[in-house]
Design a protein around this motif. Structure first.
Motif, PDB file in Angstrom:
ATOM      1  N   ALA A  52       0.864  -1.186   0.000  1.00 54.57           N
ATOM      2  CA  ALA A  52       0.000   0.000   0.000  1.00 54.57           C
ATOM      3  C   ALA A  52       0.899   1.234   0.000  1.00 54.57           C
ATOM      4  O   ALA A  52       2.043   1.187   0.488  1.00 54.57           O
ATOM      5  CB  ALA A  52      -0.896  -0.003   1.235  1.00 54.57           C
ATOM      6  N   ASP A  54       0.776   3.786   1.814  1.00 57.40           N
ATOM      7  CA  ASP A  54       1.079   4.206   3.183  1.00 57.40           C
ATOM      8  C   ASP A  54       1.550   3.044   4.059  1.00 57.40           C
ATOM      9  O   ASP A  54       1.441   3.089   5.285  1.00 57.40           O
ATOM     10  CB  ASP A  54      -0.129   4.906   3.816  1.00 57.40           C
ATOM     11  CG  ASP A  54      -1.353   4.012   3.891  1.00 57.40           C
ATOM     12  OD1 ASP A  54      -1.366   2.917   3.285  1.00 57.40           O
ATOM     13  OD2 ASP A  54      -2.324   4.410   4.575  1.00 57.40           O
ATOM     14  N   ALA A  55       2.100   2.009   3.420  1.00 62.54           N
ATOM     15  CA  ALA A  55       2.601   0.850   4.172  1.00 62.54           C
ATOM     16  C   ALA A  55       3.730   1.272   5.108  1.00 62.54           C
ATOM     17  O   ALA A  55       4.549   2.120   4.770  1.00 62.54           O
ATOM     18  CB  ALA A  55       3.093  -0.228   3.221  1.00 62.54           C
ATOM     19  N   GLU A 132      -4.567  -5.819   4.094  1.00 62.90           N
ATOM     20  CA  GLU A 132      -5.931  -5.299   4.089  1.00 62.90           C
ATOM     21  C   GLU A 132      -6.359  -5.161   2.639  1.00 62.90           C
ATOM     22  O   GLU A 132      -5.672  -4.497   1.853  1.00 62.90           O
ATOM     23  CB  GLU A 132      -6.007  -3.933   4.781  1.00 62.90           C
ATOM     24  CG  GLU A 132      -5.766  -3.970   6.274  1.00 62.90           C
ATOM     25  CD  GLU A 132      -5.780  -2.581   6.901  1.00 62.90           C
ATOM     26  OE1 GLU A 132      -6.357  -1.646   6.305  1.00 62.90           O
ATOM     27  OE2 GLU A 132      -5.185  -2.437   7.978  1.00 62.90           O
ATOM     28  N   ARG A 135      -3.738  -5.726  -0.070  1.00 64.83           N
ATOM     29  CA  ARG A 135      -2.555  -4.862  -0.046  1.00 64.83           C
ATOM     30  C   ARG A 135      -1.799  -5.078   1.266  1.00 64.83           C
ATOM     31  O   ARG A 135      -2.404  -5.248   2.320  1.00 64.83           O
ATOM     32  CB  ARG A 135      -2.936  -3.381  -0.144  1.00 64.83           C
ATOM     33  CG  ARG A 135      -3.809  -3.019  -1.330  1.00 64.83           C
ATOM     34  CD  ARG A 135      -3.168  -3.216  -2.650  1.00 64.83           C
ATOM     35  NE  ARG A 135      -2.184  -2.179  -2.897  1.00 64.83           N
ATOM     36  CZ  ARG A 135      -1.398  -2.150  -3.957  1.00 64.83           C
ATOM     37  NH1 ARG A 135      -1.470  -3.088  -4.856  1.00 64.83           N
ATOM     38  NH2 ARG A 135      -0.551  -1.172  -4.120  1.00 64.83           N
ATOM     39  N   THR A 137      -0.018  -3.711   4.316  1.00 63.76           N
ATOM     40  CA  THR A 137      -0.052  -2.426   5.013  1.00 63.76           C
ATOM     41  C   THR A 137       1.040  -2.288   6.074  1.00 63.76           C
ATOM     42  O   THR A 137       1.412  -1.172   6.413  1.00 63.76           O
ATOM     43  CB  THR A 137      -1.423  -2.206   5.673  1.00 63.76           C
ATOM     44  OG1 THR A 137      -1.668  -3.281   6.592  1.00 63.76           O
ATOM     45  CG2 THR A 137      -2.529  -2.135   4.627  1.00 63.76           C
ATOM     46  N   GLN A 138       1.510  -3.416   6.600  1.00 64.84           N
ATOM     47  CA  GLN A 138       2.566  -3.377   7.622  1.00 64.84           C
ATOM     48  C   GLN A 138       3.478  -4.581   7.447  1.00 64.84           C
ATOM     49  O   GLN A 138       3.004  -5.680   7.155  1.00 64.84           O
ATOM     50  CB  GLN A 138       1.973  -3.411   9.025  1.00 64.84           C
ATOM     51  CG  GLN A 138       1.175  -2.198   9.387  1.00 64.84           C
ATOM     52  CD  GLN A 138       0.649  -2.277  10.814  1.00 64.84           C
ATOM     53  OE1 GLN A 138       1.181  -2.985  11.657  1.00 64.84           O
ATOM     54  NE2 GLN A 138      -0.412  -1.542  11.084  1.00 64.84           N
TER      55      GLN A 138
END
Length: 153
Positions: A52, A54-55, A132, A135, A137-138
């Motif tokens: 993502a 904003d990962a 999520e 995608r 995300t972390q």
């Protein structure tokens, strides 16, 4: 009440209490990550395409690229690029194991490449990912940072 009925009632109540993501999301997320590694290995894309924008990616340990990156762009520019700049060939991944539980996927894999100085770069990784909607995300990435330091020097 006989023991079989008690056991059946306990199993039924336990299965009702499982979160809805416990099986379906885990299987889908595991398959998505496996396909990304397969594509990467074949030279047709890879895992970073699932990040993502904003990962948040954490590289554990002590190395020139260890730290927390709060966007895909920062991670690619400040962590991935300095590594690939030292390599003559792309890292080729070999997945040892993928374990998934709901939105969490852990990939344990080995990577091999040739450095620009002709030496072999080999490392083992464990990436703990959260997904999520397809995608990533972390991520918290564990690796042999000593080997990475050798490559970077």
């Amino acid at each position: 009440m006989n023991m079989h009925k008690v056991a059946a009632a306990l199993l039924l109540s336990a299965s009702i209490c499982l979160p809805s993501w416990a099986s379906d999301d885990a299987e889908a997320n595991s398959a998505l990550i496996q396909k990304a590694f397969d594509d990467w290995r074949a030279g047709q894309g890879g895992i970073f395409q699932l990040l993502a924008d904003d990962a948040v990616w954490v590289v554990a340990g002590n190395s020139p690229v260890s730290g927390t990156y709060r966007t895909r762009e920062a991670f690619m520019e400040d962590a991935v690029k300095p590594i690939t700049d030292k390599l003559a060939t792309p890292i080729v991944p070999t997945v040892r194991q993928i374990v998934a539980q709901g939105p969490h996927v852990v990939a344990f894999w080995d990577g091999q490449a040739t450095a620009k100085d002709g030496s072999r770069y080999e490392n083992s990784y464990s990436w703990h990912m959260q997904l999520e909607n397809g995608r990533i995300t972390q991520v918290t990435a564990f690796l042999d940072t000593w080997r990475l330091v050798e490559l970077m020097n």
